[in-house]
Design a protein around this motif. Sequence first.
Motif, short mmCIF file in Angstrom:
data_model
loop_
_atom_site.label_atom_id
_atom_site.label_comp_id
_atom_site.label_asym_id
_atom_site.label_seq_id
_atom_site.Cartn_x
_atom_site.Cartn_y
_atom_site.Cartn_z
N ARG A 239 25.39 58.82 15.51
CA ARG A 239 26.81 58.82 15.14
C ARG A 239 27.49 60.13 15.57
O ARG A 239 28.63 60.12 16.04
CB ARG A 239 26.95 58.65 13.63
N GLU B 189 31.15 58.54 5.31
CA GLU B 189 30.57 57.32 4.74
C GLU B 189 31.18 56.10 5.42
O GLU B 189 32.40 55.97 5.53
CB GLU B 189 30.84 57.27 3.23
N GLN B 190 30.35 55.20 5.89
CA GLN B 190 30.80 53.99 6.59
C GLN B 190 30.89 52.82 5.61
O GLN B 190 30.17 52.76 4.61
CB GLN B 190 29.81 53.64 7.71
N SER B 191 31.80 51.87 5.94
CA SER B 191 31.93 50.66 5.13
C SER B 191 30.66 49.83 5.24
O SER B 191 30.09 49.68 6.32
CB SER B 191 33.13 49.83 5.62
N ARG B 192 30.21 49.32 4.11
CA ARG B 192 28.99 48.50 4.08
C ARG B 192 29.28 47.02 4.29
O ARG B 192 28.37 46.19 4.26
CB ARG B 192 28.25 48.71 2.76
N ALA B 193 30.56 46.69 4.45
CA ALA B 193 30.92 45.28 4.66
C ALA B 193 30.42 44.82 6.01
O ALA B 193 30.49 45.57 7.00
CB ALA B 193 32.44 45.12 4.60
N PRO B 194 29.92 43.59 6.09
CA PRO B 194 29.42 43.09 7.38
C PRO B 194 30.55 42.95 8.39
O PRO B 194 31.67 42.58 8.04
CB PRO B 194 28.82 41.72 7.02
N ARG B 195 30.27 43.30 9.65
CA ARG B 195 31.30 43.20 10.68
C ARG B 195 31.63 41.75 11.01
O ARG B 195 32.73 41.43 11.43
CB ARG B 195 30.82 43.92 11.95
N HIS C 220 31.21 37.60 9.59
CA HIS C 220 30.88 36.76 8.43
C HIS C 220 30.77 35.32 8.90
O HIS C 220 31.62 34.83 9.63
CB HIS C 220 31.99 36.88 7.37
N THR D 16 17.00 57.22 9.27
CA THR D 16 18.26 57.82 8.81
C THR D 16 18.64 59.01 9.67
O THR D 16 19.80 59.19 10.04
CB THR D 16 18.14 58.25 7.33
N LYS E 192 19.94 57.82 12.99
CA LYS E 192 21.27 57.20 12.83
C LYS E 192 22.35 58.27 12.78
O LYS E 192 23.41 58.15 13.41
CB LYS E 192 21.30 56.35 11.56
#
Length: 393
Positions: free
Chosen positions: A46, A57-63, A65, A39, A42
């Motif tokens: 950044r 805070e970054q989006s947790r959605a996968p880049r 699919h 952590t 990371k």
Amino acid sequence: MPWKATTTMEQKIEFICEWRTGKYTITELCKNFGISRPTAYKLIDRFENQGYNGLKEQSRAPRKHPNATDENIVKSIIKLKGKHSRWGAKKIRVLLFNDFTKEEVPSVVTVHNILKKHGLVCPQKRMRRVKPVFPIFDPKSCNEVWSADYKGKFLMGNKIYCHPLTIADSKSRFLFTAKGHYKENLKSAKTEFTKVFRTYGIPEQIHTDNGSPFGSVRAIQRYTRLSYWFIELGITPVFSDPAHPEQNGRHERMHRDLKAACAKPAAFDLKAQQRRLNHFVKEYNNIRPHEALDMKTPADIHDFSTRPFPEKIPKFDYDTKYKVLKVTKNGSIRWKSYYWVYVTAALMGKYVAIQDIGNGVWKVFYRNVLLGFFDERHLRNKEQSTRLETNLV
């Protein structure tokens, strides 16, 4: 200590500030802030690449699919929507099969979501629910019933009104013509019907509303001169009930698309407007999938009529059981030398037949079509015309 939910960003900034001083090792910072070494690295990475904005805070959605729609398909959907702006996801999806395999083409919902994501879906106005109206003329095959109407007039750029005449097959929805006229009259309509009949043959019935030149609520059986010409060709005229355009709803629905494509805005003159109408007919028949036809086009469904157009009106011989009388210039037939029964001025100079059905009541026919009745017992005044009745009382 661990991050606090309310001061997460502050803790991250404090961590970076402590790290930048160079006084502490990564191990000491991780112990003081209660985080793991991955952590910590990371956050440092950044910060070095994005500055303090990288600490947000970054989006947790996968880049990526595995089931995401291919970018080429997305571009094709957007391109088709730009070409056919009035079409929805169902119709656009059908056109995708021309360039992609069945496995590659996404579902209707996916196509709709892609259009919505790119701001290409306009929310539809909620329609008031009404009692469903079932069609009274529902053909089972092509050329059984054709529908015709004059699309409501609209003003062209030269400030002259255009009146488009449309003729279509009610089964296949095949649009034979959309012809712009300056006026809604018998001559213009008959000329265009003749052209269509010569190309596609003739139907069994033609369904219209009660407007000129198709019908008249004041005439016997609503027949006009155009209606009698249809009868002479062997075509039965049928009409929607007055003030009920929904009985020919499929034709009215086509008119809505025609208006959006050709009249908003209109062209400058009739010649330019006719080019737009011709383009609409071509697209409507050959490209635009139709939901009522299982997403096929009208051209895929329609068959030519097997009844050719007779260039000369065929002669009609009445049965010998009828009396044959000529309709005079005033639209009446003379009965027993000095009585008159008014039929219609549209049949002036033509012959009708009458049949006695008893009790002084007579049926009146033109060719094989019943026009009405008259009762000779009611012919009391000489030289005064009596009108036909459409029903027996």
